[in-house]
Write an enzyme that holds these catalytic residues in place. Structure first.
Site, PDB file in Angstrom:
ATOM      1  N   ARG A  61       0.814  -1.223   0.000  1.00 47.19           N
ATOM      2  CA  ARG A  61       0.000   0.000   0.000  1.00 47.19           C
ATOM      3  C   ARG A  61       0.842   1.265   0.000  1.00 47.19           C
ATOM      4  NH1 ARG A  61      -3.499  -3.097   3.801  1.00 47.19           N
ATOM      5  NH2 ARG A  61      -4.694  -4.315   2.309  1.00 47.19           N
ATOM      6  N   HIS A  65      -0.144   5.144  -1.636  1.00 47.87           N
ATOM      7  CA  HIS A  65      -0.161   6.356  -0.822  1.00 47.87           C
ATOM      8  C   HIS A  65       0.970   7.309  -1.197  1.00 47.87           C
ATOM      9  CE1 HIS A  65      -3.199   5.328   2.386  1.00 47.87           C
ATOM     10  NE2 HIS A  65      -3.098   4.186   1.719  1.00 47.87           N
ATOM     11  N   ASN A  93      -3.151   8.311   6.592  1.00 53.96           N
ATOM     12  CA  ASN A  93      -1.930   7.534   6.832  1.00 53.96           C
ATOM     13  C   ASN A  93      -1.669   7.254   8.306  1.00 53.96           C
ATOM     14  OD1 ASN A  93      -1.574   7.789   4.076  1.00 53.96           O
ATOM     15  ND2 ASN A  93      -0.091   9.449   4.236  1.00 53.96           N
ATOM     16  N   PRO A 162      -8.054   9.344  -0.301  1.00 55.75           N
ATOM     17  CA  PRO A 162      -9.459   9.116   0.052  1.00 55.75           C
ATOM     18  C   PRO A 162      -9.618   8.540   1.454  1.00 55.75           C
ATOM     19  CG  PRO A 162      -8.665   7.368  -1.373  1.00 55.75           C
ATOM     20  CD  PRO A 162      -7.554   8.386  -1.290  1.00 55.75           C
ATOM     21  N   HIS A 192      -6.815  -4.814  -1.416  1.00 50.84           N
ATOM     22  CA  HIS A 192      -7.388  -5.230  -0.126  1.00 50.84           C
ATOM     23  C   HIS A 192      -7.674  -6.729  -0.096  1.00 50.84           C
ATOM     24  CE1 HIS A 192      -8.811  -0.909   1.070  1.00 50.84           C
ATOM     25  NE2 HIS A 192      -7.506  -1.058   1.072  1.00 50.84           N
ATOM     26  N   SER A 193      -7.198  -7.430  -1.115  1.00 49.59           N
ATOM     27  CA  SER A 193      -7.233  -8.896  -1.060  1.00 49.59           C
ATOM     28  C   SER A 193      -6.378  -9.428   0.077  1.00 49.59           C
ATOM     29  CB  SER A 193      -6.738  -9.472  -2.390  1.00 49.59           C
ATOM     30  OG  SER A 193      -6.518 -10.855  -2.287  1.00 49.59           O
ATOM     31  N   ASP A 251      -5.695 -12.999  -3.987  1.00 53.23           N
ATOM     32  CA  ASP A 251      -6.577 -13.709  -4.907  1.00 53.23           C
ATOM     33  C   ASP A 251      -7.801 -12.831  -5.162  1.00 53.23           C
ATOM     34  OD1 ASP A 251      -8.023 -13.844  -2.552  1.00 53.23           O
ATOM     35  OD2 ASP A 251      -7.648 -15.974  -2.218  1.00 53.23           O
TER      36      ASP A 251
END
Length: 342
Positions: A61, A65, A93, A162, A192-193, A251
């Site tokens: 991530r 960011h 953050n 966001p 976000h998997s 996945d």
């Protein structure tokens, strides 16, 4: 003549230190100057995942960011100074992003072999790719050659990044500002998997969606009961829950969960429940994992292409900028003095 040569060298040094970061990115950028760079970063990411599996999601991530705020320039990694509020404590953050120390470790590994060659910005890009691949997701060839920024801006991060409360429509508009499509948005949300989210980011959905004092109606009742137990009113907002049913495996389960109204964050579930444009893409990825992987790679490459037009350098320490140019010139003058006196 010697003074002229010294002045010429100084100007070159100054130009190199402050040159614009708009580089021509390309695969294999360090093939001659630091051929082991990518393997060294990958080894660090693997070790960090063995220590703490959650670090893969955290490292991945960092690219998102960093790159959305003034381009991929490692501004995110800079610590605050008396004269600068950096991005680490920006609203999206603080208490959320983690694993900065993993990037530090990767930088140290590369610096031992190739000092002052590989940028922190490129290490973030390599590390994100490796975190995905080592979690069972796709791998891809990364384009490299970025410079590190000389400053950071908490204000810019607050204006761009966001909120977990964001809805699909606002996210579409945000991504459009960066020439990223609806498919890019949904695919990149598939990051976000893997990983976890904090209760602080979900209590809004559970108890006061849209200020109604009621839970989000787009939530599977059994899943809502599970989250109620995990994140009760007045509970610890730093308790974490899985972002999908397979939080350590990259996945397409994330999209299956959204179709079944089991998205953890509002910004996730809204992709299926809140806008027809994103709903169709979510539905497609829920049964086509290869399609998701392909779109995710394309989105990450596009994200990595976002560049800064601000001055840049190769930081020796990802948390702080190098000495100002005049300091470097002073160091070189001292070196020359010592040479002349020897």
């Amino acid at each position: 003549m010697p003074q002229f040569r010294f002045l010429f060298f100084s100007l070159l040094l100054l130009t190199h230190t402050t040159m614009a970061a708009m580089a021509q990115l390309k695969p294999g950028f360090y093939s001659r100057t630091c051929p082991d760079a990518e393997s060294l970063v990958r080894e660090v990411i693997l070790r960090s995942m063995i220590r703490e599996p959650r670090s893969a999601a955290s490292v991945m991530r960092l690219q998102f960011h960093d790159c959305l705020v003034n381009g991929c320039d490692a501004s995110l990694l800079l610590d605050d100074t008396p004269n600068m509020l950096g991005e680490k404590l920006a609203l999206s953050n603080i208490n959320s992003l983690r694993s900065y120390e993993v990037i530090d470790e990767a930088k140290e590994a590369v610096e031992r072999v190739c000092p002052e060659v590989v940028s922190c910005a490129d290490i973030v890009i390599m590390a994100a790719r490796d975190a995905v691949a080592l979690s069972g997701g796709p791998s891809w060839e990364v384009k490299l050659g970025r410079k590190d920024s000389l400053t950071a801006s908490q204000e810019d991060s607050n204006q761009v990044m966001p909120s977990p409360r964001a809805n699909a429509t606002s996210l579409i508009d945000l991504f459009h500002n960066f020439n990223l499509t609806v498919t890019d948005l949904v695919a990149l949300s598939g990051s976000h998997s893997i990983g976890k989210g904090r209760c602080f980011s979900v209590v809004y959905r559970l108890y006061n969606q849209s200020g109604s004092g009621q839970p989000d109606p787009n939530m599977d009742p059994n899943y809502q009961n599970k989250l109620d137990r995990l994140c009760p009113i007045g509970g610890d907002g730093n308790v974490t829950g899985d972002l999908d049913a397979t939080p350590h495996v990259f996945d397409n389960q994330y999209f299956k969960d959204l179709v079944n109204q089991r998205g953890f964050l509002n910004s996730d579930q809204s992709l299926y429940s809140g806008d027809a444009r994103t709903r169709e893409v979510v539905r497609h990825f829920s049964w086509d994992q290869d399609g998701f992987f392909s779109a995710f790679v394309e989105g990450m490459v596009k994200l990595g292409d976002l560049q800064s037009d601000r001055p840049g350098e190769i930081r020796r320490n990802c948390r702080v900028v190098n000495k100002p140019a005049f300091g470097l010139l002073k160091d070189w003058r001292n070196v020359i003095k010592r040479v002349r006196s020897s």
